[in-house]
Design a protein around this motif. Sequence first.
Motif, PDB file in Angstrom:
ATOM      1  N   TYR A   1      -9.878  -2.918  -6.075  1.00  0.00           N
ATOM      2  CA  TYR A   1      -8.479  -3.267  -5.768  1.00  0.00           C
ATOM      3  C   TYR A   1      -7.820  -4.106  -6.857  1.00  0.00           C
ATOM      4  CZ  TYR A   1      -4.360  -4.462  -3.007  1.00  0.00           C
ATOM      5  OH  TYR A   1      -3.063  -4.613  -2.569  1.00  0.00           O
TER       6      TYR A   1
ATOM      7  N   THR B   1     -14.159   5.857   1.089  1.00  0.00           N
ATOM      8  CA  THR B   1     -15.166   5.341   2.014  1.00  0.00           C
ATOM      9  C   THR B   1     -15.192   6.151   3.299  1.00  0.00           C
ATOM     10  OG1 THR B   1     -13.647   3.664   2.889  1.00  0.00           O
ATOM     11  CG2 THR B   1     -15.013   3.050   1.003  1.00  0.00           C
TER      12      THR B   1
ATOM     13  N   SER C   1     -10.428   4.120   8.971  1.00  0.00           N
ATOM     14  CA  SER C   1      -9.234   3.480   8.409  1.00  0.00           C
ATOM     15  C   SER C   1      -9.262   3.425   6.887  1.00  0.00           C
ATOM     16  CB  SER C   1      -9.058   2.068   8.985  1.00  0.00           C
ATOM     17  OG  SER C   1      -9.969   1.177   8.391  1.00  0.00           O
TER      18      SER C   1
ATOM     19  N   GLU D   1      -6.026   4.541   5.249  1.00  0.00           N
ATOM     20  CA  GLU D   1      -4.770   3.783   5.204  1.00  0.00           C
ATOM     21  C   GLU D   1      -4.285   3.534   3.775  1.00  0.00           C
ATOM     22  OE1 GLU D   1      -4.418   1.030   9.098  1.00  0.00           O
ATOM     23  OE2 GLU D   1      -6.246   0.740   7.946  1.00  0.00           O
ATOM     24  N   LEU D   2      -5.209   3.222   2.862  1.00  0.00           N
ATOM     25  CA  LEU D   2      -4.823   3.075   1.464  1.00  0.00           C
ATOM     26  C   LEU D   2      -5.328   4.247   0.616  1.00  0.00           C
ATOM     27  CD1 LEU D   2      -5.404  -0.749   0.761  1.00  0.00           C
ATOM     28  CD2 LEU D   2      -3.433   0.378   1.804  1.00  0.00           C
ATOM     29  N   GLN D   3      -6.571   4.645   0.832  1.00  0.00           N
ATOM     30  CA  GLN D   3      -7.223   5.579  -0.090  1.00  0.00           C
ATOM     31  C   GLN D   3      -6.569   6.957  -0.126  1.00  0.00           C
ATOM     32  OE1 GLN D   3     -11.351   5.430   1.194  1.00  0.00           O
ATOM     33  NE2 GLN D   3     -11.251   3.202   1.239  1.00  0.00           N
TER      34      GLN D   3
ATOM     35  N   PRO E   1      -8.559  -5.384   0.997  1.00  0.00           N
ATOM     36  CA  PRO E   1      -8.067  -4.414   1.976  1.00  0.00           C
ATOM     37  C   PRO E   1      -8.408  -2.956   1.685  1.00  0.00           C
ATOM     38  CG  PRO E   1      -6.333  -4.909   0.419  1.00  0.00           C
ATOM     39  CD  PRO E   1      -7.551  -5.698  -0.030  1.00  0.00           C
ATOM     40  N   TYR E   2      -9.200  -2.686   0.638  1.00  0.00           N
ATOM     41  CA  TYR E   2      -9.339  -1.299   0.174  1.00  0.00           C
ATOM     42  C   TYR E   2      -9.872  -0.346   1.255  1.00  0.00           C
ATOM     43  CZ  TYR E   2     -10.198   2.592  -2.997  1.00  0.00           C
ATOM     44  OH  TYR E   2     -10.173   3.821  -3.606  1.00  0.00           O
ATOM     45  N   MET E   3     -10.705  -0.842   2.162  1.00  0.00           N
ATOM     46  CA  MET E   3     -11.280   0.024   3.192  1.00  0.00           C
ATOM     47  C   MET E   3     -10.447   0.063   4.474  1.00  0.00           C
ATOM     48  SD  MET E   3     -15.330  -0.864   2.496  1.00  0.00           S
ATOM     49  CE  MET E   3     -16.136   0.598   3.178  1.00  0.00           C
ATOM     50  N   GLY E   4      -9.283  -0.597   4.467  1.00  0.00           N
ATOM     51  CA  GLY E   4      -8.375  -0.513   5.610  1.00  0.00           C
ATOM     52  C   GLY E   4      -8.742  -1.445   6.750  1.00  0.00           C
ATOM     53  N   GLU E   5      -8.132  -1.169   7.906  1.00  0.00           N
ATOM     54  CA  GLU E   5      -8.237  -2.082   9.047  1.00  0.00           C
ATOM     55  C   GLU E   5      -9.684  -2.322   9.500  1.00  0.00           C
ATOM     56  OE1 GLU E   5      -5.934  -0.872  12.474  1.00  0.00           O
ATOM     57  OE2 GLU E   5      -6.007  -2.892  13.328  1.00  0.00           O
ATOM     58  N   ASP E   6     -10.561  -1.331   9.308  1.00  0.00           N
ATOM     59  CA  ASP E   6     -11.960  -1.511   9.719  1.00  0.00           C
ATOM     60  C   ASP E   6     -12.602  -2.728   9.063  1.00  0.00           C
ATOM     61  OD1 ASP E   6     -11.799   0.841  11.196  1.00  0.00           O
ATOM     62  OD2 ASP E   6     -12.570   2.080   9.574  1.00  0.00           O
ATOM     63  N   THR E   7     -12.088  -3.113   7.895  1.00  0.00           N
ATOM     64  CA  THR E   7     -12.615  -4.292   7.202  1.00  0.00           C
ATOM     65  C   THR E   7     -12.290  -5.576   7.959  1.00  0.00           C
ATOM     66  OG1 THR E   7     -12.514  -3.310   5.007  1.00  0.00           O
ATOM     67  CG2 THR E   7     -12.333  -5.687   5.092  1.00  0.00           C
TER      68      THR E   7
ATOM     69  N   CYS F   1      -3.484  -8.977  -1.769  1.00  0.00           N
ATOM     70  CA  CYS F   1      -2.270  -8.163  -1.727  1.00  0.00           C
ATOM     71  C   CYS F   1      -1.798  -7.906  -3.166  1.00  0.00           C
ATOM     72  CB  CYS F   1      -1.225  -8.905  -0.899  1.00  0.00           C
ATOM     73  SG  CYS F   1       0.364  -8.101  -0.786  1.00  0.00           S
TER      74      CYS F   1
ATOM     75  N   LEU G   1       1.995  -0.234  -3.701  1.00  0.00           N
ATOM     76  CA  LEU G   1       0.795  -0.360  -2.870  1.00  0.00           C
ATOM     77  C   LEU G   1       0.659  -1.758  -2.282  1.00  0.00           C
ATOM     78  CD1 LEU G   1      -1.788   1.089  -1.812  1.00  0.00           C
ATOM     79  CD2 LEU G   1      -2.969   0.202  -3.813  1.00  0.00           C
ATOM     80  N   PHE G   2       0.946  -2.801  -3.083  1.00  0.00           N
ATOM     81  CA  PHE G   2       0.793  -4.154  -2.526  1.00  0.00           C
ATOM     82  C   PHE G   2       1.793  -4.409  -1.402  1.00  0.00           C
ATOM     83  CE2 PHE G   2       4.357  -6.792  -3.968  1.00  0.00           C
ATOM     84  CZ  PHE G   2       4.879  -6.077  -5.034  1.00  0.00           C
TER      85      PHE G   2
ATOM     86  N   ARG H   1       2.774  -2.059   0.664  1.00  0.00           N
ATOM     87  CA  ARG H   1       2.187  -1.368   1.807  1.00  0.00           C
ATOM     88  C   ARG H   1       1.144  -2.259   2.493  1.00  0.00           C
ATOM     89  NH1 ARG H   1       1.754   4.043   3.646  1.00  0.00           N
ATOM     90  NH2 ARG H   1       3.747   4.161   2.549  1.00  0.00           N
ATOM     91  N   VAL H   2       0.316  -2.932   1.675  1.00  0.00           N
ATOM     92  CA  VAL H   2      -0.685  -3.832   2.247  1.00  0.00           C
ATOM     93  C   VAL H   2       0.010  -4.957   3.025  1.00  0.00           C
ATOM     94  CG1 VAL H   2      -2.459  -5.555   1.683  1.00  0.00           C
ATOM     95  CG2 VAL H   2      -2.479  -3.316   0.548  1.00  0.00           C
TER      96      VAL H   2
ATOM     97  N   LEU I   1       1.405  -3.335   6.287  1.00  0.00           N
ATOM     98  CA  LEU I   1       0.338  -3.066   7.257  1.00  0.00           C
ATOM     99  C   LEU I   1      -0.139  -4.382   7.886  1.00  0.00           C
ATOM    100  CD1 LEU I   1      -1.678  -0.355   5.291  1.00  0.00           C
ATOM    101  CD2 LEU I   1      -0.679  -0.030   7.564  1.00  0.00           C
TER     102      LEU I   1
ATOM    103  N   LYS J   1       0.885  -4.214  11.602  1.00  0.00           N
ATOM    104  CA  LYS J   1      -0.169  -3.490  12.323  1.00  0.00           C
ATOM    105  C   LYS J   1      -1.464  -4.289  12.472  1.00  0.00           C
ATOM    106  CE  LYS J   1      -2.678   0.917  12.299  1.00  0.00           C
ATOM    107  NZ  LYS J   1      -3.888   1.012  11.497  1.00  0.00           N
ATOM    108  N   TRP J   2      -1.930  -4.875  11.382  1.00  0.00           N
ATOM    109  CA  TRP J   2      -3.279  -5.448  11.410  1.00  0.00           C
ATOM    110  C   TRP J   2      -3.364  -6.839  12.040  1.00  0.00           C
ATOM    111  CZ3 TRP J   2      -4.420  -4.239   5.511  1.00  0.00           C
ATOM    112  CH2 TRP J   2      -4.588  -2.851   5.352  1.00  0.00           C
TER     113      TRP J   2
END
Lengths: 272, 272
Positions: A124, A147, A151, A154-156, B123-129, B145, B165-166, B168-169, B172, B176-177
């Motif tokens: 990132y 990955t 989720s 969401e970015l990838q 945040p690269y892996m999304g909400e699951d992180t 971010c 992209l930042f 968007r982070v 989100l 959302k998160w």
Amino acid sequence: MKFTEMLEARWRNQNTLLCVGLDPNRSRFPEELADSPNAIYDFCCGIVDATADLVCAFKPQIAYFASEGAEDALKRIIEYIHANHPGIPVILDAKRGDIGSTCEHYAREAFERFKADCVTLSPYMGEDTITPYLKYEEKGIFLLCRTSNKSGDELQMLDVGGERLFERVARLTAEKWNRTGELGLVVGATYPDELAAVRRVAPDIPLLVPGVGAQGGDIHAAVTAGMDTRGAGMVINSGRAILYASKGADWREAARQAAEATRDAINAARGA
Amino acid sequence: MKFTEMLEARWRNQNTLLCVGLDPNRSRFPEELADSPNAIYDFCCGIVDATADLVCAFKPQIAYFASEGAEDALKRIIEYIHANHPGIPVILDAKRGDIGSTCEHYAREAFERFKADCVTLSPYMGEDTITPYLKYEEKGIFLLCRTSNKSGDELQMLDVGGERLFERVARLTAEKWNRTGELGLVVGATYPDELAAVRRVAPDIPLLVPGVGAQGGDIHAAVTAGMDTRGAGMVINSGRAILYASKGADWREAARQAAEATRDAINAARGA
């Protein structure tokens, strides 16, 4: 010896793309280790000895050690692998991502303290995240790319000028960041189409592929999509399905059988 | 007590947005600590005592401890802060990013082992992180971010459907998160325009802002761009410029003076 040369030697001489993930979770340990003060070390070394000839790499996940304050066990397990099974590279799965002097300290952690041969990182923050690691010219780096989790989209999967973000990461890795020739990419087994897309962008880069076994990825589809033109180029990780194949006295044999079956399924898909 | 409530109380009652980053680098320690076996602990606790009334948070960077195998010192430093300066939140700067059971182990590392009040994540892996951390409802999370390094552009500035992209982070996170209300964003001080862009997307979210002091960010521009409508909402980190203000016997006083000057410059920019 360079990380990629170690991998190449294992792929060729041992005919295996399997990586065993060392994710020690006490609650799932064999019953006979329940009272052992060295349970993490004993368990991991037992798995290592039972599966060493079947693997191209071992991948300890540092979170499982860090949550318990078991860094010393991690260090001793990696020493054990190097001493007893020389030539098998150790990938420290840490997914670190920082820059500058902080990043230099993380590189020292992975390569000097723990003596890993390779580490996983998050992209990132861009190339600055990788640079301090490249001073260790023989060491490998797998960058998170696509990955296997839900989720991850969401970015990838975002479109960035005609390609998806994970393809941009693959392209930057293949075309710009890979100054030592020791970079690779993490791509989940659960999305074969995206594995194939990464392979198109990065034809010669090793792929670390989690998500087979307990995470349910289909081995045949993943191997077909991700292998390079020589039928290699992949480090296919399986953790829980091998580690916790049995809680009984036969845990070592059960782990070996699970590892052997996975290796063979991979080789069948490769046509090797 | 919730992380954001601790922060709010410090912003209001101590009138400070300053965070002191605890990045212990032995080669820059005061001369009097050169032979101390507990140098990391003694140094960090000395800095903590010298600056506690001037800060809204302390931020130890785990890489500096991990490279030396000094996890025990880190744990004791956080205990020291909680015991001697109750109400000051501790942000563990770890930039972890993983999913599922691995991520649960990282959350245990940060919140149970080290007893941090807040952690930084990628945040690269999304909400699951984020999800496994949210079980600790009172704990905070700062997500990367817009980072202050040059190559942060490579991914963070990419256009993704009309925003970067930042952004968007940030969106989100804000929309959302942020299920516990304890999420924040890391935005470097070096890009005030982008700080302002994040503040537009996330008007009420705390921002952790590195890059002032040794990294050269301009305090006035950063504060003007990043503060919320109440003139707060920021955790402005300075590490080296405070920690290593002097190597002599006056190191505590020198650190305090540097911290005080930074806090005052921030407050002048806030009009507070």
